[in-house]
Design a protein around this motif. Sequence first.
Motif, short mmCIF file in Angstrom:
data_model
loop_
_atom_site.label_atom_id
_atom_site.label_comp_id
_atom_site.label_asym_id
_atom_site.label_seq_id
_atom_site.Cartn_x
_atom_site.Cartn_y
_atom_site.Cartn_z
N ILE A 153 0.92 -1.16 0.09
CA ILE A 153 -0.11 0.01 -0.06
C ILE A 153 0.95 1.27 0.19
CG2 ILE A 153 -1.74 1.23 1.29
CD1 ILE A 153 -2.81 -1.22 2.39
N ILE A 154 1.92 1.18 0.94
CA ILE A 154 3.05 2.36 0.77
C ILE A 154 3.70 2.54 -0.74
CG2 ILE A 154 5.20 3.09 1.78
CD1 ILE A 154 4.29 1.93 4.43
N GLY A 155 3.78 1.44 -0.98
CA GLY A 155 4.53 1.55 -2.59
C GLY A 155 3.58 2.11 -3.42
N GLY A 156 2.29 1.71 -3.33
CA GLY A 156 1.26 2.36 -4.35
C GLY A 156 1.05 3.69 -4.18
N CYS A 157 1.28 4.31 -2.84
CA CYS A 157 1.11 5.68 -2.64
C CYS A 157 2.25 6.29 -3.01
CB CYS A 157 1.00 5.98 -1.00
SG CYS A 157 -0.56 5.27 -0.26
N LEU A 158 3.47 5.60 -3.00
CA LEU A 158 4.78 6.49 -3.58
C LEU A 158 4.60 6.55 -4.97
CD1 LEU A 158 7.47 4.77 -1.34
CD2 LEU A 158 6.59 6.92 -1.32
N ILE A 159 4.16 5.35 -5.57
CA ILE A 159 3.81 5.44 -7.16
C ILE A 159 3.04 6.39 -7.44
CG2 ILE A 159 2.89 4.44 -9.09
CD1 ILE A 159 3.77 1.73 -7.86
N THR A 160 2.04 6.90 -6.72
CA THR A 160 0.89 7.86 -7.08
C THR A 160 1.38 9.17 -6.85
OG1 THR A 160 -1.02 6.44 -6.12
CG2 THR A 160 -1.36 8.61 -6.12
N LEU A 161 2.25 9.26 -5.82
CA LEU A 161 2.81 10.95 -5.69
C LEU A 161 4.05 11.05 -6.71
CD1 LEU A 161 3.33 10.79 -1.83
CD2 LEU A 161 1.77 12.16 -3.20
N SER A 162 4.60 10.20 -7.08
CA SER A 162 5.75 10.39 -8.09
C SER A 162 5.00 10.67 -9.44
CB SER A 162 6.37 8.95 -8.26
OG SER A 162 7.14 8.67 -7.04
N ILE A 163 3.97 9.78 -9.90
CA ILE A 163 3.44 9.93 -11.22
C ILE A 163 2.63 11.27 -11.16
CG2 ILE A 163 1.74 9.13 -12.82
CD1 ILE A 163 2.33 6.25 -11.90
N LEU A 164 2.02 11.82 -10.00
CA LEU A 164 1.35 12.99 -10.05
C LEU A 164 2.40 13.98 -10.14
CD1 LEU A 164 -1.10 14.61 -9.47
CD2 LEU A 164 -0.50 14.54 -6.83
N GLY A 165 3.41 13.96 -9.60
CA GLY A 165 4.76 14.97 -9.98
C GLY A 165 5.09 15.16 -11.43
N LEU A 166 5.09 14.04 -11.93
CA LEU A 166 5.37 13.89 -13.31
C LEU A 166 4.69 14.57 -14.33
CD1 LEU A 166 6.92 10.16 -13.61
CD2 LEU A 166 8.18 12.61 -14.02
N VAL A 167 3.35 14.31 -13.79
CA VAL A 167 2.06 14.89 -14.68
C VAL A 167 2.19 16.51 -14.64
CG1 VAL A 167 -0.27 15.35 -14.66
CG2 VAL A 167 0.54 13.08 -14.41
N TYR A 168 2.43 16.99 -13.58
CA TYR A 168 2.66 18.37 -13.49
C TYR A 168 3.81 18.94 -14.04
CZ TYR A 168 -1.13 19.08 -10.14
OH TYR A 168 -2.16 19.37 -9.68
N LEU A 169 5.07 17.98 -14.35
CA LEU A 169 6.12 18.17 -15.16
C LEU A 169 5.88 18.29 -16.48
CD1 LEU A 169 9.13 18.92 -15.21
CD2 LEU A 169 9.72 16.44 -15.07
N PHE A 170 5.05 17.23 -17.16
CA PHE A 170 4.74 17.17 -18.41
C PHE A 170 3.90 18.38 -18.74
CE2 PHE A 170 4.30 12.29 -17.87
CZ PHE A 170 5.93 12.18 -18.04
N ALA A 171 3.06 18.85 -17.92
CA ALA A 171 2.14 20.00 -18.31
C ALA A 171 2.97 21.21 -18.43
CB ALA A 171 1.16 20.16 -17.45
N ALA A 172 4.15 21.20 -17.55
CA ALA A 172 4.96 22.50 -17.57
C ALA A 172 5.90 22.55 -18.53
CB ALA A 172 5.50 22.71 -15.95
N ILE A 173 6.09 21.47 -19.42
CA ILE A 173 7.28 21.45 -20.17
C ILE A 173 7.30 22.53 -21.40
CG2 ILE A 173 8.44 19.84 -22.29
CD1 ILE A 173 8.45 17.62 -20.15
#
Length: 242
Positions: A20-40
């Motif tokens: 479950i912790i692993g899934g939460c870390l994946i979620t936070l990491s991808i969420l950060g990437l999504v904002y990075l993608f939008a900001a590129i």
Amino acid sequence: MIVLKLIKLELERNNLKSYIIGGCLITLSILGLVYLFAAIPHIDPSDPDVGIFLTYNGISALALIILAACFTILASVMYNKLVIAEYTSKKIYLLFSYPIKKERILAAKLITVFAFTIISAIISGIVIFSVFFLSEGIFQLCEDTLTMQVILRVAILLLLSAVISAALATISLWFGYWKKSATVTMVVGVIIASVFGSIASEIFLAQGSMQLVFVSIITIVTVFLAIFLIMRVSNQIKNTDV
């Protein structure tokens, strides 16, 4: 049903907190990437691939590919602990001492991992895109227009991606049991996730209705492959004498 009772027993025997912790870390990491993608496009508008990051379709497609790859690896880790570690060690004597058919015990383990992977991936995707889309209504990074059609498309692709990740992980399960190795299970899981990410990028980024058609085909193929490999592992375990 016996299988449901066995699933409950698996959940009691195996602490899923780390996953479950692993899934939460994946979620936070991808969420950060999504904002990075939008900001590129704002950071480097001269990037030759900037067109991908100008639309919600492109951003969500990349995010879902990464999500599917990550949860494929997470499911491989679970298969390693719940199946490979038990069926390739002395624990197999305890498993086979139960007055229950071998295939039912295996089915409970497989359903546990499969269901956990799909549910976790869907929850992760819902959190990621809910936060991103809601924030776009306050401070818009993407130049595209967010519509119900876009949201519906993302929802369908999320469901398909979750199933794909759970199905792909069975490949690492089969290799791990075949080689009776936890290391092989993990390595194959990472390789599968990497290969999937490379191959699926063009398919997930397809335009129009063909995107859903192609991803649906991938889902069907991987599910049939998963069923085939699970049957192979089940037959091998069924014929195992200890």
